[in-house]
Design a protein around this motif. Structure first.
Motif, PDB file in Angstrom:
ATOM      1  N   GLY A 151       0.703 -29.630 -11.404  1.00  0.00           N
ATOM      2  CA  GLY A 151       1.092 -28.774 -12.534  1.00  0.00           C
ATOM      3  C   GLY A 151       1.204 -29.591 -13.812  1.00  0.00           C
ATOM      4  N   SER A 152       1.605 -30.849 -13.667  1.00  0.00           N
ATOM      5  CA  SER A 152       1.608 -31.809 -14.781  1.00  0.00           C
ATOM      6  C   SER A 152       1.924 -33.183 -14.203  1.00  0.00           C
ATOM      7  CB  SER A 152       2.671 -31.449 -15.827  1.00  0.00           C
ATOM      8  OG  SER A 152       3.966 -31.544 -15.260  1.00  0.00           O
ATOM      9  N   LEU A 153       1.563 -34.224 -14.958  1.00  0.00           N
ATOM     10  CA  LEU A 153       1.926 -35.605 -14.623  1.00  0.00           C
ATOM     11  C   LEU A 153       2.362 -36.224 -15.945  1.00  0.00           C
ATOM     12  CD1 LEU A 153      -1.119 -36.531 -12.307  1.00  0.00           C
ATOM     13  CD2 LEU A 153       1.246 -36.187 -11.567  1.00  0.00           C
ATOM     14  N   THR A 154       3.640 -36.619 -16.038  1.00  0.00           N
ATOM     15  CA  THR A 154       4.185 -36.992 -17.353  1.00  0.00           C
ATOM     16  C   THR A 154       4.342 -38.508 -17.474  1.00  0.00           C
ATOM     17  OG1 THR A 154       5.413 -34.933 -17.149  1.00  0.00           O
ATOM     18  CG2 THR A 154       6.062 -36.415 -18.944  1.00  0.00           C
ATOM     19  N   LEU A 174       0.504 -30.376 -19.010  1.00  0.00           N
ATOM     20  CA  LEU A 174      -0.518 -29.411 -18.603  1.00  0.00           C
ATOM     21  C   LEU A 174      -1.150 -29.876 -17.297  1.00  0.00           C
ATOM     22  CD1 LEU A 174      -1.703 -28.713 -22.197  1.00  0.00           C
ATOM     23  CD2 LEU A 174      -1.125 -26.913 -20.569  1.00  0.00           C
ATOM     24  N   PRO A 175      -1.810 -28.965 -16.587  1.00  0.00           N
ATOM     25  CA  PRO A 175      -2.288 -29.316 -15.249  1.00  0.00           C
ATOM     26  C   PRO A 175      -3.311 -30.439 -15.229  1.00  0.00           C
ATOM     27  CG  PRO A 175      -2.384 -26.955 -15.574  1.00  0.00           C
ATOM     28  CD  PRO A 175      -2.063 -27.554 -16.904  1.00  0.00           C
ATOM     29  N   TYR A 356      15.149 -16.926 -27.693  1.00  0.00           N
ATOM     30  CA  TYR A 356      15.547 -18.325 -27.712  1.00  0.00           C
ATOM     31  C   TYR A 356      14.381 -19.298 -27.844  1.00  0.00           C
ATOM     32  CZ  TYR A 356      19.594 -16.159 -25.443  1.00  0.00           C
ATOM     33  OH  TYR A 356      20.665 -15.361 -25.142  1.00  0.00           O
ATOM     34  N   GLY A 357      14.698 -20.468 -28.364  1.00  0.00           N
ATOM     35  CA  GLY A 357      13.911 -21.662 -28.114  1.00  0.00           C
ATOM     36  C   GLY A 357      14.528 -22.263 -26.864  1.00  0.00           C
ATOM     37  N   LYS A 358      13.695 -22.717 -25.946  1.00  0.00           N
ATOM     38  CA  LYS A 358      14.229 -23.228 -24.677  1.00  0.00           C
ATOM     39  C   LYS A 358      13.810 -24.670 -24.458  1.00  0.00           C
ATOM     40  CE  LYS A 358      14.740 -20.426 -20.928  1.00  0.00           C
ATOM     41  NZ  LYS A 358      14.848 -21.697 -20.281  1.00  0.00           N
ATOM     42  N   HIS A 359      14.213 -25.183 -23.326  1.00  0.00           N
ATOM     43  CA  HIS A 359      13.667 -26.434 -22.798  1.00  0.00           C
ATOM     44  C   HIS A 359      13.542 -26.259 -21.293  1.00  0.00           C
ATOM     45  CE1 HIS A 359      13.065 -29.583 -25.717  1.00  0.00           C
ATOM     46  NE2 HIS A 359      14.205 -29.322 -26.323  1.00  0.00           N
ATOM     47  N   GLU A 360      12.662 -27.037 -20.682  1.00  0.00           N
ATOM     48  CA  GLU A 360      12.701 -27.177 -19.229  1.00  0.00           C
ATOM     49  C   GLU A 360      13.690 -28.308 -19.011  1.00  0.00           C
ATOM     50  OE1 GLU A 360       8.544 -26.184 -17.160  1.00  0.00           O
ATOM     51  OE2 GLU A 360       8.343 -27.776 -18.617  1.00  0.00           O
ATOM     52  N   PRO A 395       4.043 -26.876 -23.382  1.00  0.00           N
ATOM     53  CA  PRO A 395       3.772 -25.784 -22.435  1.00  0.00           C
ATOM     54  C   PRO A 395       4.587 -25.999 -21.154  1.00  0.00           C
ATOM     55  CG  PRO A 395       1.732 -26.807 -23.229  1.00  0.00           C
ATOM     56  CD  PRO A 395       2.853 -27.707 -23.641  1.00  0.00           C
ATOM     57  N   TYR A 396       5.201 -24.929 -20.669  1.00  0.00           N
ATOM     58  CA  TYR A 396       6.048 -25.034 -19.471  1.00  0.00           C
ATOM     59  C   TYR A 396       5.194 -24.907 -18.201  1.00  0.00           C
ATOM     60  CZ  TYR A 396      10.127 -24.314 -22.576  1.00  0.00           C
ATOM     61  OH  TYR A 396      11.087 -24.425 -23.548  1.00  0.00           O
ATOM     62  N   ALA A 397       5.880 -25.034 -17.069  1.00  0.00           N
ATOM     63  CA  ALA A 397       5.202 -24.866 -15.775  1.00  0.00           C
ATOM     64  C   ALA A 397       4.608 -23.457 -15.677  1.00  0.00           C
ATOM     65  CB  ALA A 397       6.208 -25.080 -14.641  1.00  0.00           C
ATOM     66  N   ASP A 398       3.461 -23.328 -15.015  1.00  0.00           N
ATOM     67  CA  ASP A 398       2.768 -22.029 -14.857  1.00  0.00           C
ATOM     68  C   ASP A 398       3.723 -20.900 -14.467  1.00  0.00           C
ATOM     69  OD1 ASP A 398      -0.403 -22.899 -14.294  1.00  0.00           O
ATOM     70  OD2 ASP A 398       1.062 -24.373 -13.633  1.00  0.00           O
TER      71      ASP A 398
END
Ligand code: GCB
Length: 658
Positions: A151-154, A174-175, A356-360, A395-398
């Motif tokens: 899903g992502s690699l940070t 992103l994926p 809202y503005g959010k965060h993961e 972009p958040y998780a799918d």
């Protein structure tokens, strides 16, 4: 062929993966060249019409479709406890760690590594780090293509399968899809090793720097106000698809009285005919068509509405000699999004954005995706009367978008273009307009722009079919008052416009220096998003009366500028400690947060062109340490463990009525 390179896949060279979105992109670093090249590539791929009036089907090398299991496709989760090791001396490459890690500890996937630890050095680790797991590749009878989908690699990664490099990727939100058919062995266990790195620089997104501490360790210095969480944040899947498969599809809607036309476009890698079927919620077939582009007519269509979602399911089938070759089914929602004058129209009806503005961000798991946390967030948002959130600042998780589709939430989807001002305390600088640097003049800009274009492309490719996504946000608080900024963002906006099959509105969040008189980028936006902190960074506490004056003054000046587009507040908020009360109020107390909101509401209610209010932030979140933050940013309407502060009840009262 270089040693360790995947055998038998000369068609898939190592560059392929970093250049996943636009072949050769990484090697093009001469600024002017980047866009020309991209546009050329777009022209090339335009030969397959998207079925829409605007937008082009994006030619990513690998399918961005969310993995699914069906009679033709396999999807196996690799989530769990993986092996993990830091590599502070960056010796893993030399010592061939790709062949297997030693001296490892266990690390949960998905999750950020930082808050799993009890010691500060591990939590704040900056540099390379490695993960390892094993997977069994089934020996399927049919010839298939095998991929791994992260899903992502940070923030950046190199992926090895059985010691062979199968892909690499830059950008942590992103994926990442890597082909493993040439490297993995069927009917056997295979070793998967990933080298990650969490350093920040000014050539990739988000922006920041690395500082060398006196004891030799590296410390990351984000130019943004959220903790630089890293790791494998989202689910990892082993995926198989038939050799001839559906690579991508897109949809666009047109309403005709009570009916709707679903214009579709499908991309496959073969020649067999494509069939498309649309079913309603009860599973009844309501329309079907043949061909890789076309339109489905839906009689008496149920529209996807705000907080009242209706989802159809679209099935795409490749048929050959009377047999099914591949199929892909997904839920879609019929709705249109348009800007008309100062209104945001959903299905032709004006909608006011509340939310809202959010965060993961959550305790222990950091930025790791968790269904339970996401569920709780949606429940809290619904309870408060919200209908919208911005995926600040990446972009958040799918799965967030899947839930938003289901819940009828509107999403402003944001690229990780944050920290584009050379400052360690951007959030404060941005609020007061005091610090300012000509970021877009730097020699790092060409590479940064390439990364930015790539992120826009990957985000639109991934999220374009979600009915919940109503707009793309292409930046958060960069400098926008120089000619360099204008030139930079003009290209970013032009590119995004080319890509989206639905032609959704484009925007970006502007900080205070981007004033009505000076901003050179607001006219690129289909609606203008403002982040403003009058009464917090500017004239807080006893000076709130001055804040009120200044806030009205700025809005009067925007009105005078006469852009004739909707304005949405994408940030306004005050840090508030969950336990702090005082009568009369002082800053940081619950009382002050509520008084601050009243001031904002007074402003919002005065101007017709203001069409939305997204509070900063949904919940308290972790940030870098410093004198501005008390164990994180406390502007949450909810605490970090998702319990309401006093102001949540006031928002609920207001939003339930709008
Ligand atoms: C901003 C930033 C956001 C910060 C916020 C704050 O302008 O966009 O990332 O967290 O201000 O709380 O200072």
């Amino acid at each position: 062929m270089r040693k360790g390179r995947q055998k038998g896949v000369s068609l898939l060279p190592a560059t392929l993966f970093c250049d996943l979105c636009v072949p050769g992109l990484n090697s093009i670093i001469e600024e002017k060249g980047i866009l020309n090249r991209k546009v050329k590539i777009l022209r090339k791929i335009k030969s397959r019409e998207s079925g829409g009036k605007r937008g082009t089907q994006i030619m990513l090398k690998f399918s961005e479709l969310y993995p699914q299991a069906n009679e033709k496709r396999l999807r196996i989760s690799l989530d769990g406890a993986w092996k993990f090791r830091f590599d502070p001396e960056a010796k893993g490459g030399k010592e061939q760690w790709q062949n297997g890690l030693s001296d490892t500890i266990l690390m949960p996937v998905p999750g950020s590594f930082a808050d799993m630890f009890t010691d500060a050095h591990s939590r704040d680790y900056c540099g390379d780090f490695w993960y390892e797991t094993e997977f069994f590749l089934p020996d399927e009878a049919e010839e298939k293509e095998y991929f791994l989908r992260f899903g992502s690699l940070t923030h950046r990664a190199v992926v090895y399968c059985n010691g062979i490099e199968v892909g690499s990727h830059e950008g942590g939100f992103l994926p990442v899809v890597v082909p493993i058919s040439g490297a993995a062995k069927k009917g056997e266990r295979n070793r998967l090793v990933i080298k990650l790195n969490n350093e920040l620089n000014e050539e990739s997104l988000p922006c920041g720097a690395v500082h060398q501490l006196k004891d030799g360790r590296k410390l990351v210095k984000p130019y943004f106000d959220f903790y630089n969480y890293a790791g494998i944040h989202r689910s990892v899947y082993l995926v198989s698809v038939p050799k001839e498969s559906i690579e991508d599809y897109s949809v666009r809607y047109e309403l005709e009285g009570d009916d709707a036309l679903v214009h579709y476009s499908v991309r496959t890698n073969g020649t067999h005919p494509v069939k498309v079927e649309l079913r309603d919620k009860e599973g009844v077939l309501v329309a079907e068509a043949e061909g890789s582009t076309g339109a489905l007519r839906v009689k008496n269509a149920h529209l996807w509405k705000v907080r009242n979602a209706y989802l159809y399911s679209i099935s795409i089938l490749i048929m050959g000699e009377g047999k099914l070759i591949d199929s892909y089914t997904e839920e879609i929602g019929i709705r249109t999004v348009k800007i008309e004058g100062t209104k945001i129209l959903l299905n032709g009806e004006p909608v006011y954005l509340k939310g809202y503005g959010k965060h993961e961000d959550f305790e222990v798991i950091g930025r790791g995706f968790n269904w339970g946390v996401a569920k709780r967030d949606f429940e809290c948002m619904k309870w408060s009367g919200a209908n919208c959130f911005r995926t600040s600042h990446y972009p958040y998780a799918d799965e967030w978008y899947q839930m938003a589709d289901e819940e009828g939430f509107l999403v402003i989807d944001e690229v990780p273009a944050v920290g584009m001002m050379r400052s360690m305390s951007n959030f404060a600088a941005a609020g007061s307009g005091s610090k300012y640097t000509y970021f877009f003049e730097a020699p790092t800009v060409p590479k940064l722009k390439a990364a930015h274009l790539q992120a826009v492309e990957e985000m639109i490719a991934r999220d374009k079919n979600h009915p919940s996504v109503i707009a793309w946000s292409l930046f958060n608080e960069p400098e926008t008052i120089s000619e360099y900024a204008r030139e930079y963002f003009k290209d970013i906006f032009d590119y995004a416009r080319e890509l989206d099959p639905e032609g959704r509105p484009l925007t970006g969040a502007l900080e205070k220096t981007s004033s009505p008189e000076k901003c050179q980028c607001c006219d690129l936006c289909d609606f203008v998003c403002l982040n403003r902190y009058y009464g917090w960074y500017i004239s807080g506490g006893p000076e709130i009366v001055d804040a009120r004056e200044a806030f009205f003054d700025e809005m009067d000046r925007w009105e005078k500028r006469g852009l004739n587009v909707p304005f949405v507040f994408t940030e306004f908020g005050a840090d508030t400690l969950g336990m702090e009360h005082k009568l009369p109020s002082v800053m940081w107390t619950q009382e002050y947060q509520s008084e601050y909101m009243e001031l904002c509401f007074e402003v919002f209610d005065r101007y017709d062109f203001i069409q939305g209010e997204l509070v900063w932030n949904f919940a308290d979140f972790q940030a870098s340490e410093g004198i501005m933050r008390v164990n994180g940013n406390k502007k949450g309407v909810f605490t970090r463990i998702r319990q309401p502060k006093d102001v949540a009840y006031r928002l609920k009262e207001r939003w339930d009525k709008i």
